[in-house]
Design a protein around this motif. Structure first.
Motif, PDB file in Angstrom:
ATOM      1  N   THR A  63      -9.374   0.267  -1.620  1.00  0.00           N
ATOM      2  CA  THR A  63      -9.646  -1.102  -1.098  1.00  0.00           C
ATOM      3  C   THR A  63      -8.599  -1.765  -0.200  1.00  0.00           C
ATOM      4  O   THR A  63      -8.903  -2.420   0.741  1.00  0.00           O
ATOM      5  CB  THR A  63      -9.992  -2.208  -2.297  1.00  0.00           C
ATOM      6  OG1 THR A  63     -10.983  -1.381  -3.119  1.00  0.00           O
ATOM      7  CG2 THR A  63     -10.389  -3.385  -1.930  1.00  0.00           C
ATOM      8  N   VAL A  66      -9.014  -0.307   3.245  1.00  0.00           N
ATOM      9  CA  VAL A  66      -9.995  -0.658   4.307  1.00  0.00           C
ATOM     10  C   VAL A  66     -10.368  -2.305   4.031  1.00  0.00           C
ATOM     11  O   VAL A  66     -10.966  -2.930   4.767  1.00  0.00           O
ATOM     12  CB  VAL A  66     -11.284   0.043   4.040  1.00  0.00           C
ATOM     13  CG1 VAL A  66     -11.023   1.300   3.964  1.00  0.00           C
ATOM     14  CG2 VAL A  66     -11.716  -0.277   2.398  1.00  0.00           C
ATOM     15  N   TRP A  69      -9.447  -4.269   7.458  1.00  0.00           N
ATOM     16  CA  TRP A  69     -10.652  -4.092   8.659  1.00  0.00           C
ATOM     17  C   TRP A  69     -12.050  -4.567   8.085  1.00  0.00           C
ATOM     18  O   TRP A  69     -12.661  -5.223   8.812  1.00  0.00           O
ATOM     19  CB  TRP A  69     -10.958  -2.388   8.539  1.00  0.00           C
ATOM     20  CG  TRP A  69     -12.099  -1.961   9.207  1.00  0.00           C
ATOM     21  CD1 TRP A  69     -12.324  -1.847  10.588  1.00  0.00           C
ATOM     22  CD2 TRP A  69     -13.577  -1.671   8.780  1.00  0.00           C
ATOM     23  NE1 TRP A  69     -13.530  -1.400  11.062  1.00  0.00           N
ATOM     24  CE2 TRP A  69     -14.459  -1.306   9.587  1.00  0.00           C
ATOM     25  CE3 TRP A  69     -13.938  -1.532   7.288  1.00  0.00           C
ATOM     26  CZ2 TRP A  69     -15.743  -0.877   9.456  1.00  0.00           C
ATOM     27  CZ3 TRP A  69     -15.195  -1.125   7.144  1.00  0.00           C
ATOM     28  CH2 TRP A  69     -16.155  -0.869   8.166  1.00  0.00           C
ATOM     29  N   PHE A 206     -13.785   1.261  12.631  1.00  0.00           N
ATOM     30  CA  PHE A 206     -13.083   1.966  11.452  1.00  0.00           C
ATOM     31  C   PHE A 206     -11.689   2.643  11.673  1.00  0.00           C
ATOM     32  O   PHE A 206     -10.921   2.652  11.069  1.00  0.00           O
ATOM     33  CB  PHE A 206     -14.005   2.778  10.681  1.00  0.00           C
ATOM     34  CG  PHE A 206     -13.579   2.977   9.327  1.00  0.00           C
ATOM     35  CD1 PHE A 206     -13.627   2.357   8.275  1.00  0.00           C
ATOM     36  CD2 PHE A 206     -12.921   4.559   9.014  1.00  0.00           C
ATOM     37  CE1 PHE A 206     -13.071   2.853   7.206  1.00  0.00           C
ATOM     38  CE2 PHE A 206     -12.590   4.850   8.006  1.00  0.00           C
ATOM     39  CZ  PHE A 206     -12.606   4.047   6.640  1.00  0.00           C
ATOM     40  N   ILE A 209      -8.210   1.023  11.512  1.00  0.00           N
ATOM     41  CA  ILE A 209      -7.437   0.840  10.365  1.00  0.00           C
ATOM     42  C   ILE A 209      -5.973   1.324  10.560  1.00  0.00           C
ATOM     43  O   ILE A 209      -5.176   1.102   9.650  1.00  0.00           O
ATOM     44  CB  ILE A 209      -8.192   1.269   9.044  1.00  0.00           C
ATOM     45  CG1 ILE A 209      -8.280   2.780   8.949  1.00  0.00           C
ATOM     46  CG2 ILE A 209      -9.286   0.498   8.691  1.00  0.00           C
ATOM     47  CD1 ILE A 209      -8.573   3.323   7.799  1.00  0.00           C
TER      48      ILE A 209
END
Length: 248
Positions: A63, A66, A69, A206, A209
């Motif tokens: 967690t 990500v 993001w 994505f 990140i």
């Protein structure tokens, strides 16, 4: 006076974010102690109890990777409220009859709690910077210090709270009481927290990140291994060592 007027709405939101984070941290520490003490009473070994908590740490790491993001895409208010909702779900999952509390079920609840903890923590810490005007950096430092400095103290209070709740209400009553209290906090958060808090106009992909700086990516990877080693030591190795050496 004009500066205080600019701070007033942010101060109200800061109080809401801080109260949200404090309530979550108390229940998080209490839940950890409840699981340890209850399953010790049921006759689980130190290694078995440690494995129950392992998913909490693993899913927290994922967690963390990500969370920023996700917060930029959907807003920090939503990630904070999702964290609260997941913690309530984890508590409700543990409120089943004792005969149903199997190892996979408890590990699933701990995984939810690990995700919830890092979503809530990331949202609270990131949102504080957005609530303070650029001209009030001194206020920002004080607010951040108050929020982050309270974490470990409240976690410790949560440990004691978990022991007290287990003694007074039993395991099922304790998790239901915490779920009920957190539900009230969640409702207040849904109604009062700024809806566009932390939501970026640009939707990061994505792959964003990862930093464009190689040095920062290397530092982040080193930090990942550092905290992974810490969690393996304190969650698994230390309890097993104390159990084998001292009979705890």
């Amino acid at each position: 006076m004009p500066e205080m007027q600019r701070l007033a709405p942010g101060l109200r939101q800061y109080a809401l974010v801080t109260g949200n984070y404090w309530a979550f941290t108390l229940t998080d520490g209490a839940l950890r102690m409840l699981v340890v003490l209850h399953f010790h009473q049921l006759g689980y070994s130190a290694l078995q109890i440690a494995m129950l908590l392992l998913f909490y740490e693993i899913f927290g790491v994922v967690t963390n990777l990500v969370g920023g993001w996700l917060g930029a895409r959907i807003g920090l208010n939503r990630t904070m409220n999702i964290g609260l909702g997941l913690q309530i779900a984890a508590l409700a999952l543990l409120a089943v009859p004792t005969a149903w509390l199997t190892v996979p079920l408890v590990m699933a609840a701990q995984a939810l709690s690990g995700i919830a903890k890092d979503l809530n923590k990331m949202s609270a810490k990131s949102s504080v910077k957005l609530l303070v005007p650029d001209s009030a950096q001194g206020t920002l430092y004080r607010w951040v210090a108050a929020l982050t400095g309270s974490k470990n103290a409240l976690k410790g209070v949560g440990f004691f709270l978990g022991g007290v709740l287990l003694t007074v209400f039993g395991f099922r009553g304790a998790v239901l009481a915490m779920a009920g209290a957190l539900l009230l906090v969640w409702i207040c958060s849904l109604l009062l927290l700024m809806r566009d808090l932390g939501k970026a106009k640009y939707k990061p992909k994505f792959r964003d990140i990862l930093s464009k700086s190689r040095a920062i990516n290397i530092l982040s990877a080193a930090r990942l291994f550092l905290f992974g080693a810490r969690d393996v030591w304190f969650v698994v190795a230390l309890p097993v060592c104390l159990s084998a050496s001292l009979g705890w």
